[in-house]
Scaffold this active site. Sequence first.
Site, mmCIF file in Angstrom:
data_model
loop_
_atom_site.group_PDB
_atom_site.id
_atom_site.type_symbol
_atom_site.label_atom_id
_atom_site.label_comp_id
_atom_site.label_asym_id
_atom_site.label_seq_id
_atom_site.Cartn_x
_atom_site.Cartn_y
_atom_site.Cartn_z
ATOM 1 N N THR A 26 11.860 -4.731 -9.278
ATOM 2 C CA THR A 26 12.963 -4.283 -8.420
ATOM 3 C C THR A 26 12.431 -3.611 -7.156
ATOM 4 O O THR A 26 11.330 -3.039 -7.168
ATOM 5 C CB THR A 26 13.846 -3.282 -9.209
ATOM 6 O OG1 THR A 26 14.681 -2.568 -8.307
ATOM 7 C CG2 THR A 26 13.021 -2.254 -9.959
ATOM 8 N N ASP A 27 13.226 -3.635 -6.102
ATOM 9 C CA ASP A 27 12.830 -2.917 -4.880
ATOM 10 C C ASP A 27 12.743 -1.407 -5.124
ATOM 11 O O ASP A 27 12.085 -0.684 -4.378
ATOM 12 C CB ASP A 27 13.798 -3.214 -3.719
ATOM 13 C CG ASP A 27 15.249 -2.826 -3.997
ATOM 14 O OD1 ASP A 27 15.591 -2.494 -5.150
ATOM 15 O OD2 ASP A 27 16.053 -2.853 -3.031
ATOM 16 N N GLU A 28 13.414 -0.925 -6.202
ATOM 17 C CA GLU A 28 13.468 0.524 -6.438
ATOM 18 C C GLU A 28 12.101 1.121 -6.733
ATOM 19 O O GLU A 28 11.921 2.336 -6.633
ATOM 20 C CB GLU A 28 14.459 0.841 -7.562
ATOM 21 C CG GLU A 28 15.836 0.314 -7.223
ATOM 22 C CD GLU A 28 16.947 0.808 -8.139
ATOM 23 O OE1 GLU A 28 16.848 1.918 -8.671
ATOM 24 O OE2 GLU A 28 17.921 0.066 -8.287
ATOM 25 N N TYR A 53 14.214 5.186 -14.249
ATOM 26 C CA TYR A 53 14.273 3.712 -14.311
ATOM 27 C C TYR A 53 13.209 3.105 -13.400
ATOM 28 O O TYR A 53 12.410 2.254 -13.830
ATOM 29 C CB TYR A 53 15.665 3.219 -13.893
ATOM 30 C CG TYR A 53 15.708 1.763 -13.503
ATOM 31 C CD1 TYR A 53 15.466 0.769 -14.446
ATOM 32 C CD2 TYR A 53 15.970 1.366 -12.181
ATOM 33 C CE1 TYR A 53 15.494 -0.586 -14.082
ATOM 34 C CE2 TYR A 53 16.002 0.025 -11.819
ATOM 35 C CZ TYR A 53 15.759 -0.943 -12.773
ATOM 36 O OH TYR A 53 15.777 -2.277 -12.418
ATOM 37 N N LYS A 67 9.802 0.802 -14.244
ATOM 38 C CA LYS A 67 9.570 -0.544 -13.699
ATOM 39 C C LYS A 67 8.265 -0.584 -12.905
ATOM 40 O O LYS A 67 7.563 -1.598 -12.903
ATOM 41 C CB LYS A 67 10.742 -0.976 -12.814
ATOM 42 C CG LYS A 67 12.061 -1.192 -13.543
ATOM 43 C CD LYS A 67 12.049 -2.364 -14.515
ATOM 44 C CE LYS A 67 12.019 -3.706 -13.819
ATOM 45 N NZ LYS A 67 12.170 -4.837 -14.802
#
Length: 337
Positions: free
Chosen positions: A124-126, A151, A155
């Site tokens: 994810t970009d997060e 989260y 990741k």
Amino acid sequence: MPIYFVTGGAGFIGSAFVRYILDRSPDARVINYDALTYAGNPENLKGVDPSRHTFIKGDICDRGSVASAMPDGCDAVFNLAAESHVDRSIHSADEFLRTNIIGTQVLLDEARAKGVRRFVQVSTDEVMGSLADDSDERFTEASPLRPNSPYAASKAAAEFVVRAARETHGVDTVVTRCGNNYGPRQFPEKLIPLMISNAMNDEPLPVYGDGMNVRDWIYVDDHCAGIWAAYEKGRSGQAYNIGARNEQHNIDVVRSILDALGKPHSLIRYVSDRPGHDRRYAIDPTAAETELEWMPSTTWEAGLEKTILWYKENQDWVEHIRSGDYREYYKLMYGSR
Ligand code: NAD
Ligand code: TYD
């Protein structure tokens, strides 16, 4: 006949990805391995051709179960199984670390033991943290990993175990980092389906903080095409950013949903902010566009319209979720906000 092992294929993106593979590769077979957590839903696989799709219920952290489900020499593992919701990770991080990190390690070990040709980690970009409002900066593949939520941290850690498997053991790996997805079958804990389902029920729409946080939205099928392009054309060991150049303020997303449903803006309620709330995500997808020759094909307007229509036509799907444990979840997250 190519065989693909997809994890998390009963979830939102996973079920779209299973359909994507079966549609574009008429001779492919998919083994769909999913624990059916609160987010996994067999109804998401309605209509999928049973002659080319095998569903196996199992936990990616369960080594024995993964070993018996993953076929020798399969063409690829696509890891989409995850705990995926930031607010839940703030409430309790344990399950995020277990599934997203340990589970990824187990899959990598088994993929190596089984001689799998390529391991695709859906990230994810997060993992890259947050960007300032007032800048033109965008995430690139060279952006440092600076996760801010439990989260995102889990990741990012998963990306590191993927990297280690490649560097240490020579596993052929590719990582995709996508922005916020939207589309049919997304669990109504995430912004867009939560707002659609509340609006359809004339309930308040809880907007965190000032509503000016920015997310870079992409229609789910375009993300699936990006995962596939990374699998087919990506360089081993590389990460690719997948985004549709579609930055939107949260409040504008919420207003568009209300307008499309013919509901009043007075349903909007500003509520207390999420702790550590990332201000802005924005993806530079140049590498995916040039190296992977990938392009999104759904505009924001068309994608949002299709999504809202799906929720209107599938109210049973939404109500089935809303009538179960979701009520407790909603009370816990929004009750005292
Ligand atoms: P989701 O929460 O809808 O689905 C997750 C699926 O994983 C569910 O079917 C669940 O049953 C399964 N699962 C959870 N724990 C498991 C375990 N221990 N073993 C086996 N299966 C398990 O998530 P999603 O939105 O479809 O996201 C899929 C992937 O894409 C995730 O890896 C997520 O981090 C990533 N991603 C999501 C977005 C987004 O906007 N939703 C954006 C970028 C990347
Ligand atoms: P979300 O869908 O949870 O995705 P992420 O946090 O992974 O980006 O949230 C998208 C944006 O919407 C985020 O800025 C938080 C905000 N948001 C609300 O304002 N209200 C809500 O009820 C939810 C779920 C999210």
